[in-house]
Design an enzyme around this catalytic site. Structure first.
Site, PDB file in Angstrom:
ATOM      1  N   LYS A   9      34.675  32.137  44.253  1.00  0.00           N
ATOM      2  CA  LYS A   9      35.414  31.849  43.022  1.00  0.00           C
ATOM      3  C   LYS A   9      36.851  32.311  43.218  1.00  0.00           C
ATOM      4  O   LYS A   9      37.128  33.501  43.272  1.00  0.00           O
ATOM      5  CB  LYS A   9      34.819  32.576  41.818  1.00  0.00           C
ATOM      6  CG  LYS A   9      35.445  32.048  40.522  1.00  0.00           C
ATOM      7  CD  LYS A   9      35.357  32.982  39.348  1.00  0.00           C
ATOM      8  CE  LYS A   9      36.431  34.027  39.310  1.00  0.00           C
ATOM      9  NZ  LYS A   9      37.804  33.501  39.158  1.00  0.00           N
TER      10      LYS A   9
ATOM     11  N   VAL B  66      38.268  45.731  37.385  1.00  0.00           N
ATOM     12  CA  VAL B  66      37.233  44.710  37.604  1.00  0.00           C
ATOM     13  C   VAL B  66      36.342  45.121  38.783  1.00  0.00           C
ATOM     14  O   VAL B  66      35.126  44.918  38.747  1.00  0.00           O
ATOM     15  CB  VAL B  66      37.875  43.315  37.808  1.00  0.00           C
ATOM     16  CG1 VAL B  66      36.814  42.292  38.196  1.00  0.00           C
ATOM     17  CG2 VAL B  66      38.599  42.877  36.549  1.00  0.00           C
ATOM     18  N   GLY B  67      36.924  45.740  39.794  1.00  0.00           N
ATOM     19  CA  GLY B  67      36.136  46.198  40.940  1.00  0.00           C
ATOM     20  C   GLY B  67      35.034  47.162  40.511  1.00  0.00           C
ATOM     21  O   GLY B  67      33.919  47.118  41.036  1.00  0.00           O
TER      22      GLY B  67
ATOM     23  N   CYS C  52      49.014  44.229  46.744  1.00  0.00           N
ATOM     24  CA  CYS C  52      48.330  45.522  46.611  1.00  0.00           C
ATOM     25  C   CYS C  52      48.970  46.541  47.546  1.00  0.00           C
ATOM     26  O   CYS C  52      48.842  47.742  47.346  1.00  0.00           O
ATOM     27  CB  CYS C  52      46.838  45.391  46.840  1.00  0.00           C
ATOM     28  SG  CYS C  52      46.432  44.462  48.298  1.00  0.00           S
TER      29      CYS C  52
ATOM     30  N   GLY D 141      40.754  42.529  44.063  1.00  0.00           N
ATOM     31  CA  GLY D 141      41.376  42.422  42.739  1.00  0.00           C
ATOM     32  C   GLY D 141      41.661  43.808  42.201  1.00  0.00           C
ATOM     33  O   GLY D 141      41.865  44.759  42.970  1.00  0.00           O
ATOM     34  N   SER D 142      41.635  43.923  40.883  1.00  0.00           N
ATOM     35  CA  SER D 142      42.018  45.193  40.259  1.00  0.00           C
ATOM     36  C   SER D 142      40.879  46.217  40.344  1.00  0.00           C
ATOM     37  O   SER D 142      39.705  45.856  40.447  1.00  0.00           O
ATOM     38  CB  SER D 142      42.360  44.953  38.792  1.00  0.00           C
ATOM     39  OG  SER D 142      41.215  44.459  38.123  1.00  0.00           O
TER      40      SER D 142
ATOM     41  N   GLU E 211      38.147  45.583  47.530  1.00  0.00           N
ATOM     42  CA  GLU E 211      39.534  45.841  47.925  1.00  0.00           C
ATOM     43  C   GLU E 211      40.370  45.823  46.657  1.00  0.00           C
ATOM     44  O   GLU E 211      40.476  44.778  46.013  1.00  0.00           O
ATOM     45  CB  GLU E 211      40.037  44.728  48.855  1.00  0.00           C
ATOM     46  CG  GLU E 211      39.665  44.902  50.284  1.00  0.00           C
ATOM     47  CD  GLU E 211      40.020  46.257  50.821  1.00  0.00           C
ATOM     48  OE1 GLU E 211      41.049  46.827  50.393  1.00  0.00           O
ATOM     49  OE2 GLU E 211      39.255  46.771  51.634  1.00  0.00           O
TER      50      GLU E 211
ATOM     51  N   GLU F 115      49.594  51.367  38.839  1.00  0.00           N
ATOM     52  CA  GLU F 115      49.983  50.136  39.535  1.00  0.00           C
ATOM     53  C   GLU F 115      50.612  49.165  38.536  1.00  0.00           C
ATOM     54  O   GLU F 115      50.007  48.810  37.530  1.00  0.00           O
ATOM     55  CB  GLU F 115      48.752  49.495  40.190  1.00  0.00           C
ATOM     56  CG  GLU F 115      49.117  48.335  41.082  1.00  0.00           C
ATOM     57  CD  GLU F 115      47.925  47.713  41.782  1.00  0.00           C
ATOM     58  OE1 GLU F 115      46.897  47.490  41.122  1.00  0.00           O
ATOM     59  OE2 GLU F 115      48.041  47.434  42.989  1.00  0.00           O
TER      60      GLU F 115
HETATM   61  P1  ADP Z   1      44.315  40.639  39.014  1.00  0.00           P
HETATM   62  O1  ADP Z   1      44.762  41.765  38.156  1.00  0.00           O
HETATM   63  O2  ADP Z   1      44.849  40.644  40.396  1.00  0.00           O
HETATM   64  O3  ADP Z   1      44.310  39.296  38.334  1.00  0.00           O
HETATM   65  P2  ADP Z   1      41.527  40.876  38.513  1.00  0.00           P
HETATM   66  O4  ADP Z   1      40.726  42.026  39.009  1.00  0.00           O
HETATM   67  O5  ADP Z   1      41.736  40.710  37.066  1.00  0.00           O
HETATM   68  O6  ADP Z   1      42.843  40.967  39.345  1.00  0.00           O
HETATM   69  O7  ADP Z   1      40.910  39.519  39.069  1.00  0.00           O
HETATM   70  C1  ADP Z   1      40.526  39.335  40.396  1.00  0.00           C
HETATM   71  C2  ADP Z   1      39.393  38.315  40.434  1.00  0.00           C
HETATM   72  O8  ADP Z   1      38.273  38.834  39.733  1.00  0.00           O
HETATM   73  C3  ADP Z   1      39.720  36.980  39.759  1.00  0.00           C
HETATM   74  O9  ADP Z   1      39.148  35.927  40.511  1.00  0.00           O
HETATM   75  C4  ADP Z   1      39.054  37.125  38.412  1.00  0.00           C
HETATM   76  O10 ADP Z   1      38.718  35.896  37.818  1.00  0.00           O
HETATM   77  C5  ADP Z   1      37.804  37.894  38.792  1.00  0.00           C
HETATM   78  N1  ADP Z   1      37.159  38.607  37.687  1.00  0.00           N
HETATM   79  C6  ADP Z   1      37.735  39.143  36.586  1.00  0.00           C
HETATM   80  N2  ADP Z   1      36.809  39.716  35.797  1.00  0.00           N
HETATM   81  C7  ADP Z   1      35.610  39.548  36.404  1.00  0.00           C
HETATM   82  C8  ADP Z   1      34.261  39.918  36.084  1.00  0.00           C
HETATM   83  N3  ADP Z   1      33.947  40.598  34.982  1.00  0.00           N
HETATM   84  N4  ADP Z   1      33.289  39.570  36.960  1.00  0.00           N
HETATM   85  C9  ADP Z   1      33.577  38.909  38.097  1.00  0.00           C
HETATM   86  N5  ADP Z   1      34.816  38.524  38.438  1.00  0.00           N
HETATM   87  C10 ADP Z   1      35.830  38.833  37.620  1.00  0.00           C
END
Ligand code: ADP
Length: 498
Positions: free
Chosen positions: A177, A234-235, A286, A230-231, A252, A387
């Site tokens: 995704k 969310v991680g 990052c 990602g963040s 990461e 950040e």
């Molecule tokens: P950024 O701040 O760089 O946008 P995010 O962590 O928000 O980073 O998003 C990184 C990825 O994680 C994106 O593809 C986003 O759609 C996905 N994402 C966000 N929330 C969720 C979740 N609850 N479960 C799975 N994937 C998610």
């Protein structure tokens, strides 16, 4: 203007609409009147279809010899090379960063393709002596199965390539995704693989939003491992969900990376590095350098040159070759940057350059922000701890290398780091003592090469690494094999020959 093109999910080798019947627009961050494309807003049912396709494809793909799998990856690298300019332009249009950087992003996917193609004839395991006579022992790398991948928007082709190519060479199949802001670059990457001869179902794309399309991937029982970039917020959600079903999960995440500049440094070099580290990709890496930790003897010269260079950067649409720095990705990121600039002022840091959104004239429909530098920063300020993911850097004066290292280590993150010094002893001291996954000497915090392990410590990562060897370790699992040719029962640890 021609109507925007509709892009579909890629499942089981077919381009298909989402079963939700919903779509979303992908807008150009330099001009949000420009719709890059209409993409599928996928849901759980699409993920179920994609995982089923990947699971079916795995049974054949795992049996394709690794060197043959690797040939497809190599051909994809060749195709990406031919299409580099077109894909870089698509990427700048959907993501914003300037063309020289999006060309670099495609190049990173090409480099990864060539590295991982070579890995098809390695995937080294180990043969080791057995403790028993007439017995052979070895450890093999075997595929995991279906891997779920969730990607961010800042390296829209490079990061998916870091995940997909090693997974493929290891014999895994996958469902990816992409980030909702940059789905086209993942589609372009996968197009190269399809044209290189990738069998159906080996790679599947579901586009859409995190909770709707990402979460079902993480929670699907047939997904055997998760790779997320990602963040940290969310991680954490993803790591917890993966733990419930015992899935290996590579996270990461964020960084608050410091460049240390010592009194003996080549200051002009350090300034060049600071500008590139802080404002490359509009600060949305990052690994971006968001803290400059500068020894007092170098401070005045450093800040005055750093501010001068930041002010001279031309901010504009990434497709304009004259632009040095493109827009931020979306309205939310601009809001975050604006908020942190206010926080920095209220904390008593001094604005040395920038500080404002640019939204006049041509830039009224984009997400542009000035390269911004705070001076007189303090390590504990929020702008020096959290950040921002925007073009904002804070300069912090320090007395000594000890204090500098302590400050570099003094955040929740630990991804990248850098030190400018001509003193070899201090450089090695920094390599030893900085608590981060990456340390550069006399180079900025950005610029990782694809064959070295990439990742960090603390809130940046959970111990896995992407890139080169790190990725192979994640996308394969070990199988230990014992072959006993003694024709009798031999008992390890018991038949000790005494
Ligand atoms: P950024 O701040 O760089 O946008 P995010 O962590 O928000 O980073 O998003 C990184 C990825 O994680 C994106 O593809 C986003 O759609 C996905 N994402 C966000 N929330 C969720 C979740 N609850 N479960 C799975 N994937 C998610």
């Amino acid at each position: 203007m021609a109507p925007a093109k509709v892009y579909k999910n890629y499942i089981g080798g077919e381009w298909v609409e989402s079963r939700t019947g919903k779509t979303f627009e992908n807008l150009n961050p330099a001009d949000n009147r420009d719709v890059v494309g209409i993409f599928q807003a996928s849901g759980k049912e699409d993920v179920d279809d994609a995982v089923a396709a990947a699971k079916t494809a795995f049974e054949k793909w795992r049996l394709v010899p690794a060197p043959k799998r690797a040939e497809i990856i190599f051909r994809a690298g060749e195709i990406l090379t031919e299409r580099k300019e077109d894909y870089a332009r698509d990427m700048t249009r959907e993501m914003g960063k300037v063309l020289k950087e999006t060309r670099g992003d495609v190049q990173e996917a090409i480099d990864t393709a060539y590295f991982m193609a070579g890995e098809g004839r390695r995937l080294f395991g180990a043969t080791v002596p057995s403790e028993l006579p007439n017995k052979f022992a070895m450890a093999l790398r075997v595929p995991i199965g279906v891997v779920g991948m969730i990607a961010p928007w800042n390296f829209p082709m490079a990061i998916p390539s870091w995940k997909i190519f090693p997974a493929l060479v290891c014999g895994d199949t996958c469902v990816i995704k992409p980030a909702e802001d940059t789905p086209l670059s993942t589609i372009n990457l996968v197009r190269a693989l399809i044209d290189a001869g990738l069998p159906k179902g080996v790679v599947n794309i579901v586009t859409g939003f995190g909770p709707e399309a990402g979460s079902p991937i993480v929670n699907h029982p047939d997904v055997r491992a998760i790779s997320f970039t990602g963040s940290s917020e969310v991680g954490r959600i993803i790591g917890e969900a993966a733990a419930r079903t015992f899935k290996p999960c590579s996270l990461e995440m964020g960084g608050k990376n410091a460049i240390i500049v010592l009194d003996d440094a080549n200051i002009d070099l350090a300034v060049d590095g600071a500008v590139w580290g802080a404002f490359g990709t509009t600060g949305q890496r990052c690994t971006a350098a968001s803290r400059m930790v500068v020894q007092k003897g170098a401070y005045d010269e450093f800040v005055s040159k750093f501010a001068q260079q930041a002010k001279s950067l031309k901010v504009g649409a990434g497709l304009d070759e004259a632009s040095d720095m493109g827009p931020q990705i979306n309205a939310q990121q601009i809001e975050t940057t604006t908020k942190y600039v206010e926080i920095g002022k209220s904390e008593g840091a001094k604005v040395l350059a920038g500080g404002n959104r640019l939204n006049k004239g041509d830039q009224a429909h984009g997400w542009f922000f000035e390269p911004t530098i705070f001076g007189d920063g303090h390590a504990k300020m929020r702008i020096a701890q959290e950040e921002i993911f925007g073009p904002v850097a804070t300069v912090i004066p320090v007395k000594s290398v000890d204090e500098a290292v302590e400050i570099a280590n003094g955040t929740m993150y630990g991804l990248s780091s850098a030190i400018y010094t001509r003193d070899i002893n201090k450089a090695f001291r920094a390599i030893r003592d900085i608590d981060a996954g990456i340390t550069y000497i006399n180079a900025p915090t950005i610029g990782a090469e694809v064959h070295l392990p990439f990742g960090g410590v603390k809130a940046t990562g959970n111990g896995h690494r992407e890139g080169g060897l790190g990725a192979i370790d994640f996308y394969c699992q070990w199988k230990s094999v014992y072959v006993d040719y003694s024709d009798k029962l031999q008992r390890a640890q018991i038949d000790t020959g005494e």
